[in-house]
Motif scaffolding. Structure first.
Motif, PDB file in Angstrom:
ATOM      1  N   LEU A  14      39.637  41.348  40.241  1.00  0.00           N
ATOM      2  CA  LEU A  14      39.394  40.304  39.252  1.00  0.00           C
ATOM      3  C   LEU A  14      38.539  39.223  39.888  1.00  0.00           C
ATOM      4  O   LEU A  14      38.651  38.937  41.076  1.00  0.00           O
ATOM      5  CB  LEU A  14      40.709  39.674  38.793  1.00  0.00           C
ATOM      6  CG  LEU A  14      41.734  40.576  38.130  1.00  0.00           C
ATOM      7  CD1 LEU A  14      42.949  39.748  37.716  1.00  0.00           C
ATOM      8  CD2 LEU A  14      41.164  41.297  36.941  1.00  0.00           C
ATOM      9  N   GLU A  18      38.354  34.995  36.043  1.00  0.00           N
ATOM     10  CA  GLU A  18      39.339  35.780  35.285  1.00  0.00           C
ATOM     11  C   GLU A  18      40.753  35.361  35.662  1.00  0.00           C
ATOM     12  O   GLU A  18      41.609  35.192  34.787  1.00  0.00           O
ATOM     13  CB  GLU A  18      39.127  37.278  35.542  1.00  0.00           C
ATOM     14  CG  GLU A  18      37.857  37.815  34.907  1.00  0.00           C
ATOM     15  CD  GLU A  18      37.405  39.148  35.437  1.00  0.00           C
ATOM     16  OE1 GLU A  18      36.469  39.716  34.829  1.00  0.00           O
ATOM     17  OE2 GLU A  18      37.948  39.639  36.447  1.00  0.00           O
ATOM     18  N   CYS A  19      40.978  35.149  36.961  1.00  0.00           N
ATOM     19  CA  CYS A  19      42.299  34.692  37.413  1.00  0.00           C
ATOM     20  C   CYS A  19      42.608  33.290  36.899  1.00  0.00           C
ATOM     21  O   CYS A  19      43.741  33.009  36.501  1.00  0.00           O
ATOM     22  CB  CYS A  19      42.386  34.737  38.933  1.00  0.00           C
ATOM     23  SG  CYS A  19      42.477  36.404  39.600  1.00  0.00           S
ATOM     24  N   LEU A  22      43.653  33.606  33.290  1.00  0.00           N
ATOM     25  CA  LEU A  22      44.997  34.173  33.195  1.00  0.00           C
ATOM     26  C   LEU A  22      46.058  33.156  33.615  1.00  0.00           C
ATOM     27  O   LEU A  22      47.120  33.067  32.993  1.00  0.00           O
ATOM     28  CB  LEU A  22      45.120  35.431  34.053  1.00  0.00           C
ATOM     29  CG  LEU A  22      44.495  36.703  33.514  1.00  0.00           C
ATOM     30  CD1 LEU A  22      44.683  37.843  34.505  1.00  0.00           C
ATOM     31  CD2 LEU A  22      45.072  37.091  32.157  1.00  0.00           C
ATOM     32  N   HIS A  48      36.583  36.602  29.551  1.00  0.00           N
ATOM     33  CA  HIS A  48      37.212  36.748  30.872  1.00  0.00           C
ATOM     34  C   HIS A  48      38.604  37.368  30.756  1.00  0.00           C
ATOM     35  O   HIS A  48      38.978  38.218  31.570  1.00  0.00           O
ATOM     36  CB  HIS A  48      37.298  35.401  31.592  1.00  0.00           C
ATOM     37  CG  HIS A  48      35.973  34.894  32.048  1.00  0.00           C
ATOM     38  ND1 HIS A  48      35.120  35.605  32.864  1.00  0.00           N
ATOM     39  CD2 HIS A  48      35.344  33.717  31.797  1.00  0.00           C
ATOM     40  CE1 HIS A  48      34.039  34.900  33.107  1.00  0.00           C
ATOM     41  NE2 HIS A  48      34.146  33.745  32.462  1.00  0.00           N
ATOM     42  N   ALA A  52      39.796  40.940  32.286  1.00  0.00           N
ATOM     43  CA  ALA A  52      40.974  41.029  33.156  1.00  0.00           C
ATOM     44  C   ALA A  52      41.956  42.066  32.614  1.00  0.00           C
ATOM     45  O   ALA A  52      42.505  42.872  33.375  1.00  0.00           O
ATOM     46  CB  ALA A  52      41.650  39.667  33.279  1.00  0.00           C
ATOM     47  N   LYS A  55      40.557  45.528  33.417  1.00  0.00           N
ATOM     48  CA  LYS A  55      40.657  45.841  34.841  1.00  0.00           C
ATOM     49  C   LYS A  55      42.089  46.138  35.262  1.00  0.00           C
ATOM     50  O   LYS A  55      42.327  46.963  36.145  1.00  0.00           O
ATOM     51  CB  LYS A  55      40.107  44.683  35.670  1.00  0.00           C
ATOM     52  CG  LYS A  55      38.605  44.517  35.565  1.00  0.00           C
ATOM     53  CD  LYS A  55      38.154  43.301  36.344  1.00  0.00           C
ATOM     54  CE  LYS A  55      36.656  43.102  36.260  1.00  0.00           C
ATOM     55  NZ  LYS A  55      36.243  41.916  37.056  1.00  0.00           N
ATOM     56  N   ALA A  68      49.291  40.819  36.806  1.00  0.00           N
ATOM     57  CA  ALA A  68      48.646  39.952  37.794  1.00  0.00           C
ATOM     58  C   ALA A  68      49.683  39.221  38.646  1.00  0.00           C
ATOM     59  O   ALA A  68      49.533  39.111  39.867  1.00  0.00           O
ATOM     60  CB  ALA A  68      47.717  38.961  37.097  1.00  0.00           C
TER      61      ALA A  68
END
Length: 89
Positions: A14, A18-19, A22, A48, A52, A55, A68
């Motif tokens: 990521l 993206e993180c 999230l 984003h 995520a 992925k 995550a």
């Protein structure tokens, strides 16, 4: 571009953005608010989060957050002084 990936896991990494998206989502923020915080458009936040999810192989936003967190991907992303999320022990 910096990427974040779990150790020893066969997942596409990521991006930091993206993180960040999230993490904010995990804190209960809506895409409009996340966009304002990050200085991007709400549609970009959705982009984003969608990336995520893909992925991570998640079916929902909540599922993506859970995956995550379980891999510790959101622990190293600090945003505007917010406390980092911790995984359950």
């Amino acid at each position: 571009m910096q990427v974040i990936a779990p150790e020893g896991k066969d997942l596409e990494p990521l991006t930091v953005r993206e993180c960040e998206c999230l993490r904010e989502l995990a804190h209960g923020e809506r895409p409009q608010r996340i966009a304002a915080t990050l200085g991007i458009a709400p549609i970009t936040v959705d982009f984003h989060i969608r990336n995520a999810r893909r992925k991570l192989g998640a079916r929902t936003r909540e599922h993506a957050i859970a995956i995550a967190l379980s891999y510790g991907l959101l622990n190293d992303v600090s945003l505007n002084g917010r406390p980092k999320l911790k995984t359950a022990v």
